[in-house]
Design an enzyme around this catalytic site. Structure first.
Site, PDB file in Angstrom:
ATOM      1  N   GLY A  26       0.972  -0.611  -0.241  1.00  0.00           N
ATOM      2  CA  GLY A  26      -0.482  -0.409   0.000  1.00  0.00           C
ATOM      3  C   GLY A  26       1.001   1.224   0.114  1.00  0.00           C
ATOM      4  N   HIS A  27       2.170   0.894   1.259  1.00  0.00           N
ATOM      5  CA  HIS A  27       2.589   2.527   0.952  1.00  0.00           C
ATOM      6  C   HIS A  27       3.498   2.737  -0.401  1.00  0.00           C
ATOM      7  CE1 HIS A  27       2.733   1.164   5.252  1.00  0.00           C
ATOM      8  NE2 HIS A  27       1.838   2.724   5.919  1.00  0.00           N
TER       9      HIS A  27
HETATM   10  P1  AMP Z   1       0.280   4.372   7.674  1.00  0.00           P
HETATM   11  O1  AMP Z   1       1.737   3.642   8.024  1.00  0.00           O
HETATM   12  O2  AMP Z   1      -0.559   2.668   8.508  1.00  0.00           O
HETATM   13  O3  AMP Z   1       0.162   5.014   8.972  1.00  0.00           O
HETATM   14  O4  AMP Z   1      -0.251   4.507   6.445  1.00  0.00           O
HETATM   15  C1  AMP Z   1       0.425   6.095   5.852  1.00  0.00           C
HETATM   16  C2  AMP Z   1      -0.313   5.816   4.601  1.00  0.00           C
HETATM   17  O5  AMP Z   1      -0.242   4.676   3.975  1.00  0.00           O
HETATM   18  C3  AMP Z   1      -2.228   6.480   4.557  1.00  0.00           C
HETATM   19  O6  AMP Z   1      -2.519   7.198   3.587  1.00  0.00           O
HETATM   20  C4  AMP Z   1      -2.587   4.995   5.018  1.00  0.00           C
HETATM   21  O7  AMP Z   1      -4.144   5.428   4.458  1.00  0.00           O
HETATM   22  C5  AMP Z   1      -1.931   4.584   3.182  1.00  0.00           C
HETATM   23  N1  AMP Z   1      -2.474   3.320   3.044  1.00  0.00           N
HETATM   24  C6  AMP Z   1      -2.109   1.835   4.410  1.00  0.00           C
HETATM   25  N2  AMP Z   1      -2.057   1.031   3.622  1.00  0.00           N
HETATM   26  C7  AMP Z   1      -2.140   1.209   3.010  1.00  0.00           C
HETATM   27  C8  AMP Z   1      -3.342   0.127   1.499  1.00  0.00           C
HETATM   28  N3  AMP Z   1      -3.662  -0.980   1.734  1.00  0.00           N
HETATM   29  N4  AMP Z   1      -3.487   0.401   0.357  1.00  0.00           N
HETATM   30  C9  AMP Z   1      -3.214   2.258  -0.323  1.00  0.00           C
HETATM   31  N5  AMP Z   1      -3.120   2.972   1.255  1.00  0.00           N
HETATM   32  C10 AMP Z   1      -2.451   2.434   2.054  1.00  0.00           C
END
Ligand code: AMP
Length: 283
Positions: free
Chosen positions: A38-39
């Site tokens: 995702g990242h």
């Molecule tokens: P986090 O590290 O979980 O705070 O997420 C950082 C960024 O990655 C945020 O903008 C999330 O929405 C995005 N993100 C997390 N998981 C996913 C995913 N499975 N698909 C797309 N973006 C994601």
């Protein structure tokens, strides 16, 4: 290609000032690390539009509801740096706690209304923590664009509104949710699941799809459209139901009847891991 690790605000500002002077655009990807597909998608989108890509890795204590969750949050920094390097990221900004919060902040950013429902009531203070740290990152990086995942749809709405309300000159770019082949949305917290729990975790996405199916076959009353999905989660012994809602995609307020495009969002617990997910549906 090799990514440059930057740990202080001063150094990052200096490097970015030079880039800006060269006329390069800056794309920001804020994360808490433990990077997954995702990242990587966010980085890829940033790479397409911006000349300089900055990934921030900061596990922000003020957005956690439980000290244990903050302590247990995975922090594989050297793996993360390798992934950023492979993704063609220019700078990884990974500040210490002291660098970001030399003293506890007296100023917090609170976004009303959009945080009243969905995850809001279950995570008091969470979105204030998020909005505040993201506002700080926006001011530190002064990017042209920032990339956020739709997996955190409420967070996306909050940040977009915060930037607009505070006149922060930045474009907020949405990126679609990246999923495993079985539908589970990638999340850094997935790595804390056992194999059995990992199997059970797919119940959340299956439940969202079930609500979608009900709506698409004409069940407009949300209470009724939710029923089979709530039962599905209830039948999974490893999952604990938190909420399942159908909300207006703009206000994020729950709707009782689906008459147009809507957001189907939910949260469950698997052991001590909280998972969220959402999909969009047009009735
Ligand atoms: P986090 O590290 O979980 O705070 O997420 C950082 C960024 O990655 C945020 O903008 C999330 O929405 C995005 N993100 C997390 N998981 C996913 C995913 N499975 N698909 C797309 N973006 C994601």
């Amino acid at each position: 290609v090799s990514v440059r690790l930057v740990e202080t605000i001063g150094e990052l500002r200096k490097l970015l000032q030079e880039a800006r002077r060269r006329g390069q655009s800056i794309g920001l990807v804020p994360t808490m690390g433990a990077l997954h597909a995702g990242h990587l998608k966010l980085m890829e989108e940033a790479r397409k539009r911006d000349d300089i890509v900055v990934v921030t890795i900061f596990v922000n204590p003020t957005q956690f509801n439980q000290q244990e969750d903050f302590k247990n949050y995975p922090r594989p920094l050297s793996d993360d740096l390798k992934k950023c390097s492979d993704a063609g990221v220019d700078f990884v900004f990974a500040p210490s706690l002291e660098e970001m919060y030399p003293s506890p902040p007296l100023t917090m950013v609170a976004v009303a209304e959009l945080t009243k429902h969905l995850c809001g009531p279950f995570r008091p203070g969470h979105f204030e923590g998020v909005a505040t740290v993201v506002a700080k990152l926006f001011h530190i990086v002064q990017a042209d664009r920032a990339y956020f995942g739709q997996k955190d749809a409420q967070q996306f709405a909050v940040i977009q509104r915060m930037a607009r309300d505070l006149n922060i000159p930045i474009e907020i770019v949405p990126v679609e949710t990246v999923r495993e082949p079985d539908g589970l949305a990638f999340s850094s917290r997935n790595r804390r699941l056992t194999l059995e729990q990992r199997q059970a975790a797919t119940v959340l996405f299956r439940a969202l799809r079930l609500v979608e199916r009900e709506i698409q076959r004409g069940v407009a009353l949300v209470e009724a459209a939710k029923r089979p999905a709530v039962a599905l989660i209830g039948a999974e012994p490893l999952a604990r139901f938190e909420y399942l809602d159908v909300a207006d995609p703009e206000t994020l307020h729950p709707v009782a009847n689906v008459t147009g495009p809507a957001l189907i969002a939910g949260a469950i617990w698997i052991g001590d891991v909280r998972l969220i997910d959402n999909i969009r549906v047009s009735a």
